[in-house]
Enzyme design. Structure first.
Site, PDB file in Angstrom:
ATOM      1  N   CYS A 251       0.851  -1.198   0.000  1.00  8.38           N
ATOM      2  CA  CYS A 251       0.000   0.000   0.000  1.00  8.38           C
ATOM      3  C   CYS A 251       0.886   1.247   0.000  1.00  8.38           C
ATOM      4  O   CYS A 251       0.788   2.107   0.869  1.00  8.38           O
ATOM      5  CB  CYS A 251      -0.943   0.011   1.192  1.00  8.38           C
ATOM      6  SG  CYS A 251      -1.794  -1.559   1.517  1.00  8.38           S
ATOM      7  N   ALA A 253       1.672   3.955  -2.225  1.00  9.41           N
ATOM      8  CA  ALA A 253       1.478   5.317  -2.741  1.00  9.41           C
ATOM      9  C   ALA A 253       1.135   6.288  -1.605  1.00  9.41           C
ATOM     10  O   ALA A 253       0.434   5.901  -0.663  1.00  9.41           O
ATOM     11  CB  ALA A 253       0.368   5.313  -3.792  1.00  9.41           C
ATOM     12  N   PRO A 254       1.646   7.526  -1.689  1.00 11.99           N
ATOM     13  CA  PRO A 254       2.415   8.158  -2.778  1.00 11.99           C
ATOM     14  C   PRO A 254       3.922   7.937  -2.717  1.00 11.99           C
ATOM     15  O   PRO A 254       4.661   8.569  -3.465  1.00 11.99           O
ATOM     16  CB  PRO A 254       2.086   9.634  -2.596  1.00 11.99           C
ATOM     17  CG  PRO A 254       1.906   9.789  -1.120  1.00 11.99           C
ATOM     18  CD  PRO A 254       1.258   8.507  -0.646  1.00 11.99           C
ATOM     19  N   GLY A 256       6.196   8.092   0.069  1.00 12.33           N
ATOM     20  CA  GLY A 256       7.057   8.721   1.064  1.00 12.33           C
ATOM     21  C   GLY A 256       7.786   7.716   1.929  1.00 12.33           C
ATOM     22  O   GLY A 256       8.986   7.867   2.212  1.00 12.33           O
ATOM     23  N   LYS A 257       7.090   6.668   2.335  1.00 13.87           N
ATOM     24  CA  LYS A 257       7.724   5.667   3.200  1.00 13.87           C
ATOM     25  C   LYS A 257       8.661   4.768   2.397  1.00 13.87           C
ATOM     26  O   LYS A 257       9.687   4.319   2.918  1.00 13.87           O
ATOM     27  CB  LYS A 257       6.652   4.865   3.927  1.00 13.87           C
ATOM     28  CG  LYS A 257       5.772   5.703   4.849  1.00 13.87           C
ATOM     29  CD  LYS A 257       4.761   4.858   5.581  1.00 13.87           C
ATOM     30  CE  LYS A 257       3.826   5.726   6.409  1.00 13.87           C
ATOM     31  NZ  LYS A 257       2.928   6.549   5.570  1.00 13.87           N
ATOM     32  N   ASP A 301      -3.275  -5.566  -5.765  1.00 11.92           N
ATOM     33  CA  ASP A 301      -3.931  -5.618  -4.468  1.00 11.92           C
ATOM     34  C   ASP A 301      -3.031  -6.438  -3.554  1.00 11.92           C
ATOM     35  O   ASP A 301      -2.819  -7.640  -3.780  1.00 11.92           O
ATOM     36  CB  ASP A 301      -5.309  -6.254  -4.612  1.00 11.92           C
ATOM     37  CG  ASP A 301      -6.012  -6.449  -3.278  1.00 11.92           C
ATOM     38  OD1 ASP A 301      -5.467  -6.019  -2.233  1.00 11.92           O
ATOM     39  OD2 ASP A 301      -7.098  -7.050  -3.266  1.00 11.92           O
ATOM     40  N   ASP A 320       1.285  -0.333   5.759  1.00 10.01           N
ATOM     41  CA  ASP A 320       0.572   0.897   6.103  1.00 10.01           C
ATOM     42  C   ASP A 320      -0.824   0.769   5.505  1.00 10.01           C
ATOM     43  O   ASP A 320      -1.049   1.092   4.338  1.00 10.01           O
ATOM     44  CB  ASP A 320       1.323   2.105   5.538  1.00 10.01           C
ATOM     45  CG  ASP A 320       0.725   3.428   5.979  1.00 10.01           C
ATOM     46  OD1 ASP A 320      -0.254   3.419   6.756  1.00 10.01           O
ATOM     47  OD2 ASP A 320       1.228   4.478   5.543  1.00 10.01           O
ATOM     48  N   CYS A 373      -2.771   5.695  10.023  1.00  7.76           N
ATOM     49  CA  CYS A 373      -2.877   7.099  10.430  1.00  7.76           C
ATOM     50  C   CYS A 373      -4.245   7.323  11.062  1.00  7.76           C
ATOM     51  O   CYS A 373      -4.907   8.325  10.830  1.00  7.76           O
ATOM     52  CB  CYS A 373      -2.639   8.050   9.258  1.00  7.76           C
ATOM     53  SG  CYS A 373      -3.683   7.765   7.820  1.00  7.76           S
TER      54      CYS A 373
END
Length: 433
Positions: A251, A253-254, A256-257, A301, A320, A373
């Site tokens: 998972c 996108a976008p 950063g991680k 997926d 995430d 989050c």
């Protein structure tokens, strides 16, 4: 026949209507910004974000002032008045301009029969001032279900969470450790006249005194730093990354991680980043390119491992998961309008399913970091507790840190008005075969 362009207030009313109908600001605002000249775009963005942030308080006031709700075909005028109330209550815009130009915007939206109503409501609002909120939804400007769920789950913190959600989030950077130390980049910011300080918990994080365009950041286009909240940066500190490991960012996108993982350890064997959204994956590649990093990207997926997995297990997995995003409401205030309480149970089912799927492709002796989050226990430590009952041999690794609250099955960060977003992390290890 060519129609004159709409004013920014009329455009803002259409944006709020689109959000009410289920579109996120990230979906509808870019198109709306394109309808206005460049000099008006920052004002439109501020109004749309601010009107969503204070929607429930503004809605409470407007409903007190309307004798009866507007008909559905006239709903855009309801939102036009919300925009005007936002400017009256939360901006420095001249009152006469708000009143006169909102009435004119009513005509632009082809609702001239409602100009008298709009004028009367706004003049009364200007004359009488803001009324005292009549309920907690209006007082804290959140939907009732979020207020009540936070009150139940966080009896000592719910008011602070709601207040934090109504603040504007700081701009936080992650320094690319391959290019600069944090102290070196702080010095570059100082030379550029940009006030900043190191973050408390993220080792490569810098929080700016006030937001600036990324074009002003030293060496930004050359990959010196990225914009990322401090809480999100903590992911790489929990993964115990070592050279030669194969790492999965599920998972992703976008991206950063994904980039934070690659920056944290230069000699990883491979980083695979997957996301089911074909539209979002190019953003991941853009971030990688700017930072001069390489990862294997796959549109898939994550839960359907048969579709994309090559059979080679991963040493480390960052999961995430999709969630209610209630820890980042201050950055995405449209969540207040878009999310429903009925979303939580289906999301929890998705989260547990993803955790099961990722566990099956984690190498024995490997580590999985679960992240959301969200601030709701149903998506966080209770998911970990449910998983541990199913996987008796899984080991929960305690997070020994000064940040967040220990939930006995992971660690919870609540949104802090002066620093990080709300986030949850748990660390699991798979036993050796």
């Amino acid at each position: 026949m060519a129609y004159p362009p709409l004013s920014f207030r009329a455009v803002a009313a259409n944006v709020l209507l689109a959000v009410e109908n289920g579109q996120s600001l990230s979906q509808c605002l870019p198109l709306a910004l394109g309808q206005l000249p460049p000099e008006q775009r920052p004002q439109l963005q501020a109004i749309c974000y601010g009107s969503c942030r204070w929607f429930h308080r503004l809605e409470g006031e407007l409903n007190q002032r309307l004798k009866k709700p507007l008909r559905k075909p006239d709903r855009v005028i309801h939102h036009l008045m919300l925009v005007a109330l936002f400017q009256l209550r939360f901006s420095e815009q001249a009152t006469y301009a708000v009143l006169n130009e909102t009435v004119e915007a009513c005509r632009e939206l082809d609702k001239p029969h409602l100009t008298g109503l709009v004028n009367g409501v706004l003049r009364a609002a200007e004359r009488e001032g803001a009324p005292e909120p009549t309920d907690d939804s209006s007082r804290y400007s959140h939907p009732v279900w979020i207020v009540e769920k936070l009150r139940h789950n966080w009896p000592n913190d719910w008011q602070a969470i709601l207040d934090a959600n109504n603040t504007q989030a700081p701009m936080t950077l992650r320094v690319n450790a391959r290019r600069f130390s944090r102290d070196e980049y702080l010095a570059l910011l100082k030379e550029a006249g940009i006030g900043a300080q190191p973050t408390r918990f993220a080792p490569f994080g810098i929080q700016l005194e006030r937001p600036v365009p990324v074009e002003r950041l030293p060496w930004f286009d050359d990959g010196a730093a990225s914009v990322q909240d401090e809480a999100a940066q903590l992911c790489s500190t929990l993964m115990d990354l070592q050279p030669g490991q194969r790492v999965l960012d599920a998972c992703a996108a976008p991206g950063g991680k994904t980039c934070a993982i690659l920056e944290a350890c230069a000699d990883l064997d491979e980083v695979v980043a997957i996301d089911e959204s074909a539209e979002r994956l190019p953003r991941v590649q853009e971030n990688l390119d700017r930072l001069d990093l390489v990862a294997t990207l796959k549109e898939a997926d994550a839960a359907n491992t048969e579709q994309w997995w090559d059979g080679q297990a991963f040493d480390r997995i960052l999961l995430d998961v999709p969630c209610s995003a209630t820890g980042v409401i201050r950055r995405h205030p449209d969540i207040k309008l878009l999310r429903r309480e009925s979303d939580i149970v289906p999301l929890a089912s998705i989260q547990l399913g993803l955790l099961d799927a990722m566990w099956s492709i984690l190498k024995p002796g490997g580590r999985l970091v679960y992240a959301t989050c969200s601030v709701f226990p149903q998506e966080n430590h209770r998911i970990i507790q449910r998983f541990l009952k199913q996987q008796a041999r899984a080991t929960l690794i305690p997070i020994d840190s000064a940040w967040g609250q220990d939930m006995n099955a992971g660690r919870q960060l609540l949104p802090d008005p002066d620093s990080h977003d709300g986030f949850f992390y748990a660390v699991l290890e798979k036993p050796e075969a």
